[in-house]
Design a protein around this motif. Sequence first.
Motif, mmCIF file in Angstrom:
data_model
loop_
_atom_site.group_PDB
_atom_site.id
_atom_site.type_symbol
_atom_site.label_atom_id
_atom_site.label_comp_id
_atom_site.label_asym_id
_atom_site.label_seq_id
_atom_site.Cartn_x
_atom_site.Cartn_y
_atom_site.Cartn_z
ATOM 1 N N THR A 14 0.845 -1.188 0.000
ATOM 2 C CA THR A 14 0.000 0.000 0.000
ATOM 3 C C THR A 14 0.882 1.240 0.000
ATOM 4 O OG1 THR A 14 -0.141 0.131 2.417
ATOM 5 C CG2 THR A 14 -1.873 -1.113 1.284
ATOM 6 N N TYR A 24 -5.640 9.136 1.012
ATOM 7 C CA TYR A 24 -6.096 7.758 0.819
ATOM 8 C C TYR A 24 -4.942 6.805 1.097
ATOM 9 C CZ TYR A 24 -9.979 9.705 -1.925
ATOM 10 O OH TYR A 24 -11.077 10.400 -2.338
ATOM 11 N N THR A 25 -5.275 5.610 1.567
ATOM 12 C CA THR A 25 -4.332 4.501 1.570
ATOM 13 C C THR A 25 -4.694 3.687 0.341
ATOM 14 O OG1 THR A 25 -4.193 4.492 3.976
ATOM 15 C CG2 THR A 25 -3.462 2.506 2.832
ATOM 16 N N ARG A 27 -4.126 0.622 -2.306
ATOM 17 C CA ARG A 27 -3.659 -0.757 -2.351
ATOM 18 C C ARG A 27 -3.480 -1.192 -3.798
ATOM 19 N NH1 ARG A 27 -6.697 -5.272 -2.978
ATOM 20 N NH2 ARG A 27 -8.666 -4.217 -2.580
ATOM 21 N N SER A 94 -12.513 -0.246 -3.770
ATOM 22 C CA SER A 94 -11.930 -0.969 -2.636
ATOM 23 C C SER A 94 -10.412 -0.816 -2.573
ATOM 24 C CB SER A 94 -12.304 -2.455 -2.694
ATOM 25 O OG SER A 94 -11.596 -3.117 -3.717
ATOM 26 N N ASP A 97 -8.637 3.344 0.285
ATOM 27 C CA ASP A 97 -9.218 3.470 1.620
ATOM 28 C C ASP A 97 -9.248 4.945 1.986
ATOM 29 O OD1 ASP A 97 -9.965 3.432 4.267
ATOM 30 O OD2 ASP A 97 -8.423 2.006 4.900
ATOM 31 N N ASP A 98 -10.450 5.491 2.116
ATOM 32 C CA ASP A 98 -10.572 6.925 2.415
ATOM 33 C C ASP A 98 -10.624 7.203 3.910
ATOM 34 O OD1 ASP A 98 -13.202 6.323 3.225
ATOM 35 O OD2 ASP A 98 -14.096 7.078 1.387
ATOM 36 N N GLN A 102 -16.007 4.846 2.799
ATOM 37 C CA GLN A 102 -15.694 4.592 1.383
ATOM 38 C C GLN A 102 -16.484 5.471 0.425
ATOM 39 O OE1 GLN A 102 -12.715 3.235 1.921
ATOM 40 N NE2 GLN A 102 -13.002 2.089 0.050
ATOM 41 N N SER A 105 -14.048 7.304 -1.731
ATOM 42 C CA SER A 105 -13.420 6.370 -2.672
ATOM 43 C C SER A 105 -14.349 6.073 -3.841
ATOM 44 C CB SER A 105 -13.049 5.068 -1.963
ATOM 45 O OG SER A 105 -12.130 5.317 -0.928
#
Length: 130
Positions: A14, A24-25, A27, A94, A97-98, A102, A105
């Motif tokens: 990530t 955001y994270t 992935r 998905s 990650d907000d 979500q 996102s």
Amino acid sequence: MTIKSYSTSNYIKTKTGEIDGHVYTIRRMGAGDELDVASVSSRILALQERIKLMQDALERAKDDEAAMKAMADSADAIEQMATEQANLEKTYASLFDDGGDQSKSRALVHKLGLEGVKALLNDVFGADDG
């Protein structure tokens, strides 16, 4: 007996980044995500073919009953396609990650469109990994 602890964060790549003022994270897309995308995309293609067949049936309709059936079938397929498109967007959302529910996102993915999301993932992780 000693229990050793593992974290999936060691295996799932990530990155954290700011997009349009929100952090955001992000992935990487995994094999499961790619399978989901392929499956939904396949269903969307089948629905597109079904809609085309219904349009052809509508053009060939000899009476109102046949025309109404073709229109109803086409409307059903269009509704199913909207559902599948939402599933596709959900899969891509998905990956972002907000930090909340979500909603940011989902809005991001909807705003960018699928090609834009792919380009963004390429920017984040490199072109070898969308």
